[in-house]
Design an enzyme around this catalytic site. Structure first.
Site, PDB file in Angstrom:
ATOM      1  N   TRP A 122       0.933  -1.122   0.041  1.00 27.87           N
ATOM      2  CA  TRP A 122      -0.463  -0.021   0.346  1.00 27.87           C
ATOM      3  C   TRP A 122       1.004   1.022  -0.259  1.00 27.87           C
ATOM      4  CZ3 TRP A 122      -4.452  -0.804  -2.452  1.00 27.87           C
ATOM      5  CH2 TRP A 122      -5.106  -2.077  -1.719  1.00 27.87           C
ATOM      6  N   LYS A 145     -12.272  -2.623   6.853  1.00 30.74           N
ATOM      7  CA  LYS A 145     -11.499  -3.783   7.241  1.00 30.74           C
ATOM      8  C   LYS A 145     -11.903  -3.436   8.823  1.00 30.74           C
ATOM      9  CE  LYS A 145      -9.103  -3.339   3.534  1.00 30.74           C
ATOM     10  NZ  LYS A 145      -7.643  -2.289   3.062  1.00 30.74           N
ATOM     11  N   ASP A 179      -2.154   6.487   6.850  1.00 31.69           N
ATOM     12  CA  ASP A 179      -2.756   5.140   5.894  1.00 31.69           C
ATOM     13  C   ASP A 179      -3.241   3.593   7.303  1.00 31.69           C
ATOM     14  OD1 ASP A 179      -4.387   3.733   4.555  1.00 31.69           O
ATOM     15  OD2 ASP A 179      -3.083   2.959   3.346  1.00 31.69           O
TER      16      ASP A 179
END
Ligand SMILES: *Cc1c(COP(=O)(O)O)cnc(C)c1O
Length: 359
Positions: free
Chosen positions: A102, A195, A171
């Site tokens: 990511w 999530k 993030d």
């Protein structure tokens, strides 16, 4: 329906109590004579739900007054653009820690807006370790530092917040709400909901007020934090259902004792799973012990050829979505807040039995 445990990395398992609550009020929300999916975001019923959701979220994370909380769409991926658009503030450079899949995506997008100084890079160790912070090379001209506190795919998680004098953008998609954090150390925190927050379609952004509103005018209006910050995240129609559902999740986390209670449970869940992996020659996890994720636990089987059998049998046993990401292989158990300790125990039990049969 028999009880199953869902180890999906995201969209991920939601607490059963929350699903039941949503089910019970799905046809009629409060006394609105309509479903929460069918009512105006500007009506009193939804506005109340939205405000309560924000209040509970603020309370859980002890978010200081000088931070805005935005309920946006576009996923964490849209934030890969919105962070440089909003935080460069006339600067030409940003610093990014590259600790996984990511991070790589965030860096690629930032490069469309500015020069990127990669201040640390875990590519060489295959994203299984993080170089000591004292060795990071953060450019003095960088407008901000971006990092990914938990890399969802390799299962690599920071156990500290970098100490820098520029704003930090983080993030937190796969770690937010898993333990308390000091929000005041950050300029921007963002997280896709799917999530640890609720259904997909919602992205929460926590942004320090003084960082809002310095965007060049050619940028899309919706990508300027000030647009949504000045309109209570209702400049256009928000993702009403996920916003409401996230509110139900926040209530559930509060009932369970908040983030310090989550921390205790999550730590214990992760430790028991890593212990099971480490105590066997049949299973392995390559991540440096210190940086092992509490939320995403990848593990390899000694013999790759057994992967398919493992997945078939685990599914039959009610243990779902254990297939690892293709870039890592093997298995991955995502054990977010909603995964009860019984689910992790069932997985460990299954792993032990599988090893007896095939190891
Ligand atoms: C899942 C995930 C993303 C991608 O989120 P989208 O909502 O699909 O854009 C980004 N970063 C991290 C850390 C993730 O876990």
């Amino acid at each position: 329906m028999t009880q199953a445990y869902n180890f999906s990395a995201g969209p991920a398992m939601l607490p059963r109590e929350v699903l039941l609550k949503i089910q019970s009020e799905l046809l009629e929300y409060q006394n609105s004579k309509a479903s929460v999916m069918e009512i105006s975001h500007r009506g009193v019923d939804f506005m109340e739900a939205a405000e309560k959701s924000e209040q509970d979220f603020r309370e859980l994370l002890s978010i200081p007054e000088n931070y805005k909380v935005l309920f946006l769409q576009g996923g964490a991926s849209a934030q890969f653009s919105m962070v440089p658009i909003n935080l460069l503030r006339g600067g030409l450079k940003a610093s990014y820690a590259n600790t996984g899949h990511w991070s790589v995506k965030a860096i690629a997008e930032a490069k469309r807006y500015c020069e990127v100084n990669v201040c640390t890079d875990s590519t060489e160790n295959n994203f299984t370790n993080i170089d000591d912070f004292q060795n990071w090379d953060i450019d003095e001209d960088a407008s901000y530092l971006h990092y990914t506190p938990n890399e969802t795919i390799a299962g690599l998680e920071f156990d500290y917040i970098p100490e820098v004098s520029i704003p930090i953008a983080a993030d937190m998609s796969s770690t937010i709400l898993s333990r308390p954090i000091d929000v005041s150390k950050f300029g921007v925190i963002y997280a896709g909901a799917q999530k640890n927050i609720g259904p997909s379609g919602l992205t929460i952004v926590i942004v320090r007020e003084d960082l809002i509103g310095d965007v060049v005018k050619q940028q899309p209006k919706l990508f300027d934090y000030s647009t949504q910050a000045h309109n209570d995240s209702m400049f256009n129609t928000p993702a009403t259902f996920p916003w409401y559902a996230a509110g139900r999740v926040f209530e559930w986390v509060k009932e369970k004792g908040g983030l310090s209670a989550m921390q205790t449970i999550n730590k214990a869940k992760a430790e028991s799973l890593y212990r099971a992996i480490d105590s066997s020659d049949f299973y392995s996890n390559p991540v440096s012990t210190r940086y092992r994720s509490w939320m995403n636990v990848p593990f390899l089987l000694a013999d790759d050829k057994l992967n398919i059998t493992f997945l078939e049998r685990s599914k039959e046993a009610g243990l779902l979505a254990l297939k690892g990401h293709r870039s890592v292989g093997g298995m991955r158990a995502s054990i977010y807040n909603a995964m009860p300790k019984e689910g992790v125990e069932a997985l460990i039990n299954f792993m032990n039995n599988f090893e007896k049969d095939f190891g």
